[in-house]
Motif scaffolding. Structure first.
Motif: not given
Ligand SMILES: Nc1ncnc2c1ncn2[C@@H]1O[C@H](COP(=O)(O)OP(=O)(O)OP(=O)(O)O)[C@@H](O)[C@H]1O
Ligand SMILES: [Mg+2]
Lengths: 292, 265
Positions: A91, A96-99, B177, B180-181, B186, B202, B205-206, B209
């Motif tokens: 995307f 922004a998708q890192l966690f 988000i 994206a997941q 997911v 998942p 957390i983003p 942040v």
């Protein structure tokens, strides 16, 4: 996997006062193994179109056929699991998708979701991290401690780790430095050649379109304006100007040269710096021969 | 995400849209208060008609208000069922251990249901016709007298307006988000409870942040532009009390008077 859109319409927030139609009657085909670029202005519906490619959005009317899967307004999310595995989407601003706690774990997230064991997933993650040129010492760091460019690479690796057949990229190099941009774009190109991926790239960089794509889709305000080879798209500079689209640098240079020296004719409109250089050398040699 | 209607503003030019946010805020609050004074079907019909009239006045389709009720429907039904089963009095229609359905129980259940619906409709009406910033402004203005007691009014109202301002942003972010997941395999809202809880990590957390980063950027940007606290800051928007506001107050006063009269009739 070939991809076909048939009369796809999409409306955001249907049946509210905020209703907004983002796609109108889109019909197009993206051939297997092609490198397709989608261009168009901000808000023309590029990202909306992309989200139809793995069923994140479903058409309000019309249908999409990807491989042997059909998506219509009635398709259930449950039927989309395998499709999501085959179509990887990077995307806009994917960092922004890192966690996860560590870079490797984050890259391993998708393969684990699609049924790989912990071990396999981490092994894949390691390969992908190397593929996107992440230095070894960051593998076990938190992804939040990395630089913006490194985070981008982690996010891209996280999608590549699914080993998709179709790779969808929404402005993957926006905000990167020129060197990083070229590295990442070349990496996608190599992947495509090695693994016969189908790549779909949304970009505002006409140079990237000219250099990599073999199929261009032009969107304007949700309508499909053109779907053709880059040579065809970039040969009609008047049409491009009418629709406020830019030319690749090399093509612009060639146009400018022709304007100033009427006698100067290019046998074929150059799209990249290489093509331009080759044609210029040809001309210089011709002139030299005539002089002698 | 687009299903949430509570706290959503729909721009318009109706009578209610143009009322001073202060009068809207106070009157809505008072209306909710007098709902608790209603004690028989006549009073509930009166309040119902009044609410319906306000909805017509706002020129917003009824569907929006019904959508506002939908997310709360289980809470409402739960409360109504409790009322029906545990209120005693009047003729008994059905009994089982401590549970019984009596005449009073049914009537009370009906009243509680009406109360909920009226409160939700009225507060939805307030947020649909008043932009979040107007609400924050109105709150600040109404709280000004508290300054004498050293309540940090400006700070509170700034906090409220920033919070309100970022609700849509956070909702967009959440959707991005989630997408994206989802693309990474997911499935939100599927599988057992544990699986669903795991799927939220998942996402959260983003989101956190991102929110912290944004807060930091916002603070820097405000300081860079010379923000030093609310004291003596001038305003872009001024609220003025119009004839219509007085008119609304009078109408509301009449409503309250009729309600009190019907109560003991
Ligand atoms: N979640 C949403 N709700 C309502 N409207 C939306 C939503 N997302 C996009 N839109 C609208 O749909 C249209 C197309 O948006 P889209 O994101 O597809 O544009 P884009 O071509 O990707 O633009 P950009 O180059 O800026 O990324 C825009 O007019 C946008 O305002
Ligand atoms: Mg976009």
């Amino acid at each position: 996997m070939s991809i076909r859109f048939e009369k796809v319409n999409y409306i955001y927030q249907q049946a509210t006062p905020f209703e907004h139609q983002a796609l109108y009657d889109i019909t197009l085909t993206i051939p297997t193994g092609s490198y397709t670029a989608i261009v168009g202005h901000t808000g023309s519906g590029k990202s909306t179109l992309l989200q139809h490619l793995n069923g994140l959005l479903k058409p309000v009317s019309g249908r999409i056929i990807i491989g042997d899967q059909e998506i219509t307004s009635l398709t259930k999310n449950k039927e989309l699991g395998t499709l999501r595995k085959h179509v990887g989407v990077v995307f806009q601003f994917p960092e922004a998708q890192l966690f996860e706690e560590t870079v490797l774990k984050d890259i391993a997230f998708a393969p684990k979701n699609f049924g790989s064991s912990e071990q396999e997933a981490l092994e894949t993650a390691r390969q992908m991290a190397k593929l996107v040129d992440l230095p070894e010492y960051v593998f076990n760091k938190s992804p939040f401690e990395l630089s913006g460019g490194q985070m981008r690479r982690v996010a891209i690796a996280g999608v590549l780790a699914m080993k998709p057949e179709v790779l969808v990229l929404d402005e993957p190099t926006a905000g990167l430095d020129p060197k990083g941009r070229i590295e990442i774009m070349d990496m996608f190109q190599n992947l495509k050649i090695q693994q016969h991926l189908t790549i779909i790239l949304v970009t505002h960089q006409m140079d990237d379109v000219a250099r990599y794509a073999d199929n261009v889709i032009v969107l304007e305000k949700g309508h499909l304006l053109a779907n053709n080879f880059p040579e065809k798209i970039f040969s009609d500079s008047k049409w491009l100007q009418e629709h406020h689209l830019a030319l690749p640098q090399a093509t612009r240079f060639a146009k400018e040269l022709q304007k100033r020296a009427d006698s100067f004719n290019f046998s074929k409109v150059p799209l990249t710096e290489e093509e331009l250089a080759i044609q210029l050398i040809q001309r210089i040699n011709e002139v030299k021969q005539n002089d002698e | 995400m687009n299903k949430i209607i509570l706290g959503r503003y729909i721009p318009g030019k109706s009578f209610l849209h143009r009322l001073d946010p202060r009068s809207k805020l106070v009157l809505s609050f008072l209306f909710i208060l007098i709902i608790f004074f209603a004690n028989n079907w006549r009073t509930y019909i009166l309040l119902g008609i009044f609410t319906f009239f306000c909805i017509l006045l706002s020129k917003i389709s009824l569907g929006f208000f019904l959508k506002g009720v939908r997310p709360l429907i289980w809470l409402i039904l739960f409360t109504v069922v409790l009322q029906i089963f545990f209120t005693r009095g009047g003729p008994t229609y059905w009994q089982f251990g401590p549970l019984s359905i009596t005449h009073f129980g049914l009537v009370n259940g009906g009243y509680v249901f009406c109360r909920f619906v009226l409160i939700i409709f009225m507060s939805t009406l307030l947020t649909l016709t008043t932009s979040p910033l107007e609400i924050a402004d109105a709150l600040e203005n109404l709280m000004l007298p508290l300054k004498k007691f050293k309540v940090p009014v400006y700070e509170i109202s700034l906090m409220i307006s920033i919070a309100l301002r970022f609700v849509p942003t956070l909702m967009d972010e959440t959707e991005k988000i989630m997408n994206a997941q989802r693309a990474r395999g997911v499935n939100f809202g599927e599988g057992g409870l544990i699986k669903q809880l795991k799927a939220i990590v998942p996402l959260l957390i983003p989101l956190f942040v991102g929110a912290f980063n944004r807060a930091e950027d916002l603070a820097t940007a405000m300081e860079a532009r010379g923000y030093r606290g609310g004291e003596g800051r001038t305003k872009y928007r001024f609220h003025a009390w119009h004839k219509n506001d007085t008119l609304s107050c009078i109408i509301f006063g009449l409503l309250a008077a009729i309600l009190l009269f019907l109560r003991s009739w």
